[in-house]
Design an enzyme around this catalytic site. Structure first.
Site, PDB file in Angstrom:
ATOM      1  N   SER A 235       0.860  -1.172   0.000  1.00  0.00           N
ATOM      2  CA  SER A 235       0.000   0.000   0.000  1.00  0.00           C
ATOM      3  C   SER A 235       0.898   1.223   0.000  1.00  0.00           C
ATOM      4  O   SER A 235       1.690   1.421   0.932  1.00  0.00           O
ATOM      5  CB  SER A 235      -0.911   0.018   1.228  1.00  0.00           C
ATOM      6  OG  SER A 235      -1.618   1.242   1.304  1.00  0.00           O
ATOM      7  N   ARG A 236       0.811   2.023  -1.057  1.00  0.00           N
ATOM      8  CA  ARG A 236       1.705   3.183  -1.156  1.00  0.00           C
ATOM      9  C   ARG A 236       1.323   4.299  -0.186  1.00  0.00           C
ATOM     10  O   ARG A 236       2.074   5.240  -0.008  1.00  0.00           O
ATOM     11  CB  ARG A 236       1.711   3.694  -2.599  1.00  0.00           C
ATOM     12  CG  ARG A 236       2.288   2.675  -3.568  1.00  0.00           C
ATOM     13  CD  ARG A 236       2.498   3.246  -4.958  1.00  0.00           C
ATOM     14  NE  ARG A 236       3.068   2.242  -5.838  1.00  0.00           N
ATOM     15  CZ  ARG A 236       2.378   1.461  -6.651  1.00  0.00           C
ATOM     16  NH1 ARG A 236       1.072   1.579  -6.688  1.00  0.00           N
ATOM     17  NH2 ARG A 236       2.957   0.574  -7.420  1.00  0.00           N
ATOM     18  N   VAL A 237       0.146   4.189   0.426  1.00  0.00           N
ATOM     19  CA  VAL A 237      -0.225   5.133   1.474  1.00  0.00           C
ATOM     20  C   VAL A 237       0.425   4.737   2.796  1.00  0.00           C
ATOM     21  O   VAL A 237       0.851   5.571   3.578  1.00  0.00           O
ATOM     22  CB  VAL A 237      -1.753   5.186   1.612  1.00  0.00           C
ATOM     23  CG1 VAL A 237      -2.156   6.050   2.795  1.00  0.00           C
ATOM     24  CG2 VAL A 237      -2.378   5.709   0.333  1.00  0.00           C
TER      25      VAL A 237
END
Length: 499
Positions: free
Chosen positions: A363-365
């Site tokens: 998850s790039r968040v």
């Protein structure tokens, strides 16, 4: 000799006496039609996504613009059409009515109810094609979208406004994760839209029955563009219902939309493109297939305070063939989204559900979409599981392992066990925190693996009864204070002694 003034006077009289009939509606002629796609000539100034009318008021959609002709898609049945018939412009782009009245309903791709509950009345109308929110209007993704699925909330967190891809082969639990996420939004003020693209009608019917059984239809809209539907309806469905999700977002609310799945959506678009005589490219897809999905997924966003703090979260699903993530559509959607949840067939078949591949999923968040207490406790979980997978595969070929490696493998087995979760069994984040803390802090290393499930149920039971104050403190403070950590340790030790 004729005077110039006399000539000008005669010309002026002729102009004034001429009756000019003006028409504001262009008419074109059908050159060719097949499988719901028509090629029309006589066009000069039509718009993309414009609705045009046939002689009997049937609606068509403009999709392809060429210098000498236009490609038009029919939104309905067209067996009675033939070459030479006329088409009229309406000067209106394709728009749909939106509103809260759609909640709890089952609809087709164009918004017609198919659940037998009557018509839907609403006054607001929005175009289905829209430019995605710009950078100035967006806010960074920091608010968690709680799925209450342990493996996701701890290692691959999803935030409101994010685009998280769910990907792998068929029958690995992709739709189950998406539907569980919808079920777990009850009471979280999140409106959900499930768009079934090219799916069997029986599958969609089972999903609707499950949502009704769990009282989730009151905040959910189900859209069915089944495998029996024309390719035009499978193509248009995601854009139509993304518009409804944007309606909630623009009102300052949070919405979740699931596209199940975009690989079938791309196949439908490929069929239309070949009928429109567009040149095929890689895997016979047209050259603009990347733009097909990017203009859809980019519309998911979280708006800033000037625009009401609304958000639209997208969970697209892509099905791979023989675990080939390097195929054209999977690589395109991976590059567009903000993270991916990779599933694994071997894990699914071995009983590890959800079968999330920890090494590939991301998850790039990241921790921005987690509470502080979850971020602090679970930050090493992903790394330890990835290390366990590597050591476990290596241990198959090794006859003698050192004590440190054996301890890591045993700990990894227990971490895998605590992350198992059956369908439709949501675990609130405050319960996840205590369970993950027990696994990370070595409390379970000497315990029989078969007893971990029993331990888990006992911990949850105590948090609902004698340790209710601990659960309330975690929800209220969402930080790992010394007092909360001491109570967590006390709860775990007390529960272990009772087993």
């Amino acid at each position: 000799m004729i005077q110039v003034q006399d000539i000008l006077s005669k010309i002026e009289k002729q102009i004034n006496s001429t009756q000019l009939e003006q028409t504001f509606s262009k008419q074109w002629e059908i050159l060719e039609i097949k499988d719901g796609v028509a090629l029309v000539s006589g066009l000069e100034d039509v718009m993309f996504s414009e609705i045009v009318e046939f002689e009997n008021w049937a609606k068509w959609l403009v999709l392809d613009l060429l210098p000498d002709q236009v490609g038009i898609l029919i939104l309905g049945k067209g067996e009675w059409l033939k070459n030479g018939q006329l088409v009229k412009s309406t000067w209106q782009v394709f728009s749909i009515p939106v509103g809260d009245a759609y909640l709890g309903r089952v609809l087709d791709a164009l918004g017609t109810p198919i659940d037998g509950k009557g018509d839907i009345t609403t006054t607001t109308v929005l175009p289905i094609e829209k430019v995605a929110p710009g950078v100035i209007t967006r806010k960074s993704v920091t608010v968690p979208l709680a799925t209450w699925i342990k493996a996701i909330d701890t290692m691959v967190p999803i935030g409101r406004g994010q685009r998280e891809l769910i990907i792998w082969d068929r029958q690995t639990g992709k739709t189950t994760i998406a539907i569980d996420t919808i079920l777990n939004q009850k009471g979280n003020d999140v409106y959900c839209v499930y768009v079934a693209i090219g799916q069997k009608e029986s599958k969609t019917r089972r999903i609707v029955e499950l949502l009704q059984e769990k009282w989730a239809m009151e905040y959910t809209i189900v859209v069915s563009s089944s495998a029996n539907s024309p390719a035009i309806l499978q193509y248009i469905a995601p854009y139509v219902w993304c518009t409804l999700g944007e309606h909630f977002m623009n009102k300052g609310k949070d919405a979740l939309i699931i596209y199940d799945d975009l690989s079938k959506h791309a196949v439908a678009y490929r069929e239309l493109s070949l009928l429109l005589k567009r040149p095929p490219g890689r895997e016979a897809f047209p050259w603009d297939v990347f733009y097909l999905h990017s203009r859809l997924l980019e519309r998911a966003a979280r708006l800033n305070s000037d625009f009401g703090w609304g958000s639209l979260t997208a969970l697209p699903i892509v099905e791979t063939m023989d675990s080939d993530v390097s195929a054209y559509i999977p690589t395109n959607v991976i590059s567009i989204t903000d993270g991916q949840i990779f599933l694994e067939t071997e894990l699914f078949n071995s009983g590890i559900k959800p079968a999330i591949n920890v090494g590939l999923s991301v998850s790039r968040v990241g921790g921005s979409a987690q509470t502080k207490i979850m971020k602090k406790i679970a930050w090493t979980l992903r790394l330890e599981l990835a290390t366990f997978r590597e050591l476990a595969s290596f241990a198959q070929f090794a006859s003698d392992l050192d004590i440190s490696t054996q301890q890591k493998i045993e700990k990894g087995k227990r971490l895998v066990e605590i992350l198992k979760q059956t369908n439709n069994s949501p675990i609130p984040f405050y319960k996840q925190v205590v369970l993950v803390y027990a696994g990370i802090k070595w409390y379970l290393d000497t315990m029989d693996i078969q007893k971990i499930e029993h331990l888990e149920h006992n911990i949850y039971g105590k948090m609902d009864t004698s340790y209710k104050s601990l659960a309330d403190s975690i929800v209220e403070k969402q930080e790992l204070t010394p007092e909360i950590e001491q109570q967590i340790q006390q709860l775990i030790q007390e529960t272990i002694k009772e087993i």
